[in-house]
Design an enzyme around this catalytic site. Structure first.
Site, PDB file in Angstrom:
ATOM      1  N   ARG A   1       4.182  43.103   6.830  1.00  0.00           N
ATOM      2  CA  ARG A   1       2.845  43.691   6.496  1.00  0.00           C
ATOM      3  C   ARG A   1       2.148  42.557   6.516  1.00  0.00           C
ATOM      4  O   ARG A   1       2.382  41.420   6.961  1.00  0.00           O
ATOM      5  CB  ARG A   1       3.298  44.110   4.846  1.00  0.00           C
ATOM      6  CG  ARG A   1       3.516  42.941   4.188  1.00  0.00           C
ATOM      7  CD  ARG A   1       3.809  43.186   2.570  1.00  0.00           C
ATOM      8  NE  ARG A   1       4.183  42.140   1.936  1.00  0.00           N
ATOM      9  CZ  ARG A   1       4.208  41.948   0.763  1.00  0.00           C
ATOM     10  NH1 ARG A   1       3.692  42.795  -0.084  1.00  0.00           N
ATOM     11  NH2 ARG A   1       4.742  41.020  -0.151  1.00  0.00           N
TER      12      ARG A   1
ATOM     13  N   ASN B   1      -4.465  44.614   0.158  1.00  0.00           N
ATOM     14  CA  ASN B   1      -3.540  44.031  -0.765  1.00  0.00           C
ATOM     15  C   ASN B   1      -3.505  42.566  -0.012  1.00  0.00           C
ATOM     16  O   ASN B   1      -3.171  42.360   1.228  1.00  0.00           O
ATOM     17  CB  ASN B   1      -1.957  44.351  -0.773  1.00  0.00           C
ATOM     18  CG  ASN B   1      -1.154  43.855  -1.879  1.00  0.00           C
ATOM     19  OD1 ASN B   1      -1.434  44.041  -3.004  1.00  0.00           O
ATOM     20  ND2 ASN B   1      -0.136  42.939  -1.317  1.00  0.00           N
ATOM     21  N   GLU B   2      -3.749  41.445  -0.824  1.00  0.00           N
ATOM     22  CA  GLU B   2      -3.684  40.040  -0.291  1.00  0.00           C
ATOM     23  C   GLU B   2      -4.199  39.844   1.082  1.00  0.00           C
ATOM     24  O   GLU B   2      -3.226  39.281   1.715  1.00  0.00           O
ATOM     25  CB  GLU B   2      -2.183  39.634  -0.788  1.00  0.00           C
ATOM     26  CG  GLU B   2      -2.053  39.481  -2.246  1.00  0.00           C
ATOM     27  CD  GLU B   2      -0.567  38.844  -2.397  1.00  0.00           C
ATOM     28  OE1 GLU B   2       0.213  38.653  -1.653  1.00  0.00           O
ATOM     29  OE2 GLU B   2      -0.574  38.212  -3.747  1.00  0.00           O
TER      30      GLU B   2
ATOM     31  N   CYS C   1      -5.943  36.535  13.642  1.00  0.00           N
ATOM     32  CA  CYS C   1      -5.566  37.292  15.098  1.00  0.00           C
ATOM     33  C   CYS C   1      -6.424  36.655  16.259  1.00  0.00           C
ATOM     34  O   CYS C   1      -7.594  36.449  16.141  1.00  0.00           O
ATOM     35  CB  CYS C   1      -5.675  38.761  14.815  1.00  0.00           C
ATOM     36  SG  CYS C   1      -5.604  39.545  16.326  1.00  0.00           S
TER      37      CYS C   1
ATOM     38  N   CYS D   1      -6.528  37.959  19.375  1.00  0.00           N
ATOM     39  CA  CYS D   1      -6.648  38.965  20.295  1.00  0.00           C
ATOM     40  C   CYS D   1      -7.927  38.814  20.937  1.00  0.00           C
ATOM     41  O   CYS D   1      -8.883  38.071  20.515  1.00  0.00           O
ATOM     42  CB  CYS D   1      -6.282  40.452  19.938  1.00  0.00           C
ATOM     43  SG  CYS D   1      -7.594  41.120  19.011  1.00  0.00           S
TER      44      CYS D   1
ATOM     45  N   GLU E   1      -1.368  41.000 -10.475  1.00  0.00           N
ATOM     46  CA  GLU E   1       0.202  40.877 -10.361  1.00  0.00           C
ATOM     47  C   GLU E   1       0.575  39.747 -11.149  1.00  0.00           C
ATOM     48  O   GLU E   1       0.018  38.580 -11.009  1.00  0.00           O
ATOM     49  CB  GLU E   1       0.675  40.614  -8.850  1.00  0.00           C
ATOM     50  CG  GLU E   1       0.385  41.789  -8.013  1.00  0.00           C
ATOM     51  CD  GLU E   1       0.832  41.750  -6.483  1.00  0.00           C
ATOM     52  OE1 GLU E   1       1.764  40.581  -6.344  1.00  0.00           O
ATOM     53  OE2 GLU E   1       0.254  42.285  -5.491  1.00  0.00           O
TER      54      GLU E   1
ATOM     55  N   GLU F   1      12.567  43.114  -1.827  1.00  0.00           N
ATOM     56  CA  GLU F   1      12.316  42.732  -2.954  1.00  0.00           C
ATOM     57  C   GLU F   1      13.212  43.283  -3.897  1.00  0.00           C
ATOM     58  O   GLU F   1      12.667  43.533  -5.042  1.00  0.00           O
ATOM     59  CB  GLU F   1      10.744  42.979  -3.205  1.00  0.00           C
ATOM     60  CG  GLU F   1       9.739  42.198  -2.357  1.00  0.00           C
ATOM     61  CD  GLU F   1       8.415  42.256  -2.552  1.00  0.00           C
ATOM     62  OE1 GLU F   1       7.891  43.760  -2.603  1.00  0.00           O
ATOM     63  OE2 GLU F   1       7.527  41.451  -2.443  1.00  0.00           O
TER      64      GLU F   1
ATOM     65  N   HIS G   1      13.316  41.243  -6.942  1.00  0.00           N
ATOM     66  CA  HIS G   1      12.202  40.634  -7.697  1.00  0.00           C
ATOM     67  C   HIS G   1      12.039  41.318  -9.227  1.00  0.00           C
ATOM     68  O   HIS G   1      12.136  42.482  -9.334  1.00  0.00           O
ATOM     69  CB  HIS G   1      11.127  40.937  -6.899  1.00  0.00           C
ATOM     70  CG  HIS G   1       9.699  40.573  -7.303  1.00  0.00           C
ATOM     71  ND1 HIS G   1       8.934  40.539  -8.284  1.00  0.00           N
ATOM     72  CD2 HIS G   1       8.787  39.407  -6.701  1.00  0.00           C
ATOM     73  CE1 HIS G   1       8.139  39.835  -8.498  1.00  0.00           C
ATOM     74  NE2 HIS G   1       7.658  39.187  -7.365  1.00  0.00           N
TER      75      HIS G   1
END
Ligand code: GAL
Length: 673
Positions: A109, A147-148, A153, A155, A313, A361, A364
């Protein structure tokens, strides 16, 4: 809801759609555990759009309704942080290319190309669908955007965008050549088309090129975010936007994530949030030391907007990715969570609500464990915190009365880390920032950890450790701060390069020379076992190590300490210069916390009606009517504190009389004054 502190966390029902009884249990537990807010759908793209253009929102409708049913709120996520397999298979351009120009495969991800027109379009479509469907849903409280965000990249799209960004910045190739000092090694460019991002296969040694690439990545990340939020802003203009930033809290120093320029990103969100995972109960530092690391990053994120933030979080027990993963000891969950509230958090959220059954996870920590029970220790700790957050809800929106600012600059960190010279093993910018911070934290003096764009006029004391790269703009700001009555402290490695990483000619730039009243010559970098000393004029001696600036004073500058040995023995090591209405101190060598505590305690004192102990941290939040003191015992021993006047503990609603009190290990009081 607006008068509550948030308590809840990442909820991934999309992993459990085949387990209806689990989903029903979730809602029951959420209510029971005194939780009230959930980030839903963060990695749920495959469940929301199982095949291209075929959307399925029914499961999410039910979750939104069920959470609303018990009075909870949803921080609805946009799912861009992980993509479905069909998308990567059909449009490989959405996958990143690494700095060796290798195309990455589908998997994991946080690894999409920020430039890809297809990815931007697909994210835009799903975000629009979500906004249209839920715009009037009573549970919709905030947008949890992606998210985060992190990574880069290489490219062709990103390389081309980099060139465009450079052209906008420098206008002409000659300007760029000068800023890159490109005559060095015959790197002069004739045209922007010749420029590529840094790569181990090509250019990696032009420092300002490296800096520009990092700045560009930050710009591109924020640009991608702005593309993501465009439909949300259009369809739900009143729903606040947030994304979760990160922090590094382990063995090596402590710092906010270094992949983006947070001061730029913070302007584009409505609420600053971050994900906090300290390694409590480790074997390399005291609990109070770990607490001070967490406090430091909390103070950074609070200071970005100068108002309360959210812990988006945290773990109710342990994580699964530290080298060794220990559960929080009894009492630590309440203490560590209130520790964040003490520094300005208006909510404590978890990763994750329910422990996942498979994949990486599954071990976790989570509120609901594999036992699916509401009676284990972790669940009870969460529920206890839920009750406490309800009883202290008057804390919400109160502010932090900091009179000290510590300047943290990620661009300075990038430049320092890249600089070849001095100590090439580790220049320890982050550790140094934290050591200065601790000198205030252990004395219960509130600090704002600020980025260089912030206004300095509200502070009595501004500290800028290792300000190696100082832009002309910042130098002017520091100059006028001191001129108008401020007290400024700087250290070795001050004002060496400008914002293009070009060394200032003629030594320390003259506005700095003027305020500090010094001329810096050489810097001695010592091997780890080598030491020098900083000797105060009263004779008190402190260890000096790692870096020692060798400098002369200009007429009128007071020498407060000198070096103890080597060829610069007797030279100034600590100076003070009165400049116009203010004053500026220069600390020549790196020292330990012992010196910094003594030094700063001579400049500023805590203003508290409570006396504690070095491991009992006292932090204040306040509003016009009240002062609130969080008294937190970050040690494994019972401690004594004393109150100058009687105060109410708003957790227990008990009055605490003036005089001495005991505070148990990991104990916490929230006292209203
Ligand atoms: C965060 C991430 C979460 C989860 C968590 C585990 O960095 O945003 O999705 O992976 O770490 O600690």
């Amino acid at each position: 809801m607006n008068d509550r502190l948030l308590h809840g966390g990442d909820y991934n029902p999309d992993q459990w759609l085949d387990y209806p009884s689990i989903l029903a249990d979730d809602i029951r537990f959420m209510k029971d555990a005194k939780t009230n807010a959930f980030s839903v759908g963060i990695f749920a793209w495959a469940a929301l759009e199982p095949t291209e253009g075929n959307f399925n929102f029914q499961w999410l409708d039910k979750i939104m309704d069920d959470i609303h049913g018990f009075g909870g709120k949803v921080l609805l996520a946009t799912p861009s942080a992980a993509r479905p397999a069909w998308l990567a298979q059909k449009y490989p351009e959405v996958l990143r290319t690494n700095n060796l120009r290798q195309k990455m495969l589908f998997g994991a991800r946080h690894n999409h190309c920020f430039s890809s027109p297809v990815y931007r379009e697909k994210v835009g479509i799903i975000n629009r669908k979500l906004a249209e469907r839920y715009k009037n849903h009573p549970a919709l409280y905030m947008w949890h955007v992606s998210n985060e965000y992190n990574g880069e990249c290489h490219c062709e799209y990103c390389r081309e965008n980099f060139r465009k960004w450079l052209k906008d910045k420098y206008q002409t190739i000659d300007n760029l050549n000068h800023a890159y000092w490109s005559a060095f090694w015959s790197h002069t460019f004739n045209d922007f088309s010749q420029i590529d991002p840094p790569s181990p296969l090509g250019e990696f040694a032009v420092h300002n090129h490296n800096l520009d690439w990092k700045r560009f990545i930050s710009y591109m990340t924020i640009d991608f975010y702005l593309n993501e939020v465009a439909p949300l802003k259009e369809i739900t203009p009143d729903i606040p936007l947030l994304t979760n930033f990160m922090g590094e809290l382990f063995t090596r120093g402590t710092y906010p994530s270094t992949g983006v320029i947070h001061s730029d990103f913070a302007r584009e969100v409505d609420v600053v949030t971050w994900d906090a995972y300290p390694a409590w109960h480790n074997d390399y530092e005291t609990t109070a030391f770990t607490a001070s690391k967490l406090a430091y990053i909390n103070d950074f994120y609070r200071s970005l907007k100068g108002k309360p933030f959210l812990i988006l979080e945290s773990t109710p027990s342990m994580v699964n990715w530290h080298p060794i993963n220990r559960p929080k000891r009894p009492g630590m969950h309440l203490l560590s969570s209130l520790g964040c509230v003490a520094h300005g958090a208006d909510g404590i959220m978890y990763f994750q609500w329910r422990k996942s059954r498979g994949s990486s996870e599954k071990f976790h920590g989570a509120v609901v464990d594999h036992d699916n029970s509401g009676s284990n220790r972790v669940y009870k700790d969460v529920k206890e915190l839920g009750h406490v957050l309800e009883s202290i809800k008057e804390i919400k929106d109160t502010s932090t009365p900091a009179k000290v600012a510590l300047i943290y600059d990620v661009e300075n960190f990038w430049a320092l880390s890249d600089a070849q010279g001095f100590n090439n093993i580790d220049k320890q910018y982050h550790q140094t920032m934290h050591t200065h911070y601790r000198a205030f934290w252990t004395q219960n003096i509130p600090v704002d950890v600020i980025t260089p764009d912030k206004d300095l006029t509200r502070y009595d004391l501004v500290v800028a450790p290792m300000l190696y790269m100082a832009s002309k703009e910042l130098i002017t700001k520091l100059h006028s701060y001191v001129k108008n009555g401020g007290t400024l402290v700087a250290t070795y490695m001050l004002g060496i390069v400008n914002e293009n990483d070009l060394v200032y000619l003629g030594g320390l730039p003259s506005p700095l020379k003027e305020i500090f009243g010094i001329n810096i010559g050489e810097t001695d970098s010592l091997y780890p076992t080598q030491k020098n000393a900083l000797i105060m004029s009263c004779g008190k001696e402190y260890e000096a190590f790692d870096h020692c600036a060798i400098f002369d004073v200009l007429p009128g500058t007071e020498v407060l300490a000198t070096y103890g040995s080597d060829f610069y023995k007797g030279n100034p090591a600590l100076t003070r210069n009165a400049f116009d209405k203010g004053q500026a101190y220069f600390i020549g060598p790196r020292t330990g916390e012992d010196f910094l505590v003594d030094f700063y305690s001579g400049l500023i004192k805590a203003d508290l009606p409570i006396n504690g102990d070095e491991e009992v941290s006292i932090q204040e939040r306040r509003n016009e009517k009240n002062r609130y003191f969080f008294v937190m015992n970050y040690s494994e021993e019972e401690k004594e504190i004393s109150l100058e006047t009687a105060m109410e503990d708003i957790i227990t609603r008990q009055e605490m009389t003036a005089g001495k009190h005991r505070i148990k290990p990991y104990g916490v009081f929230v006292l209203k004054h």
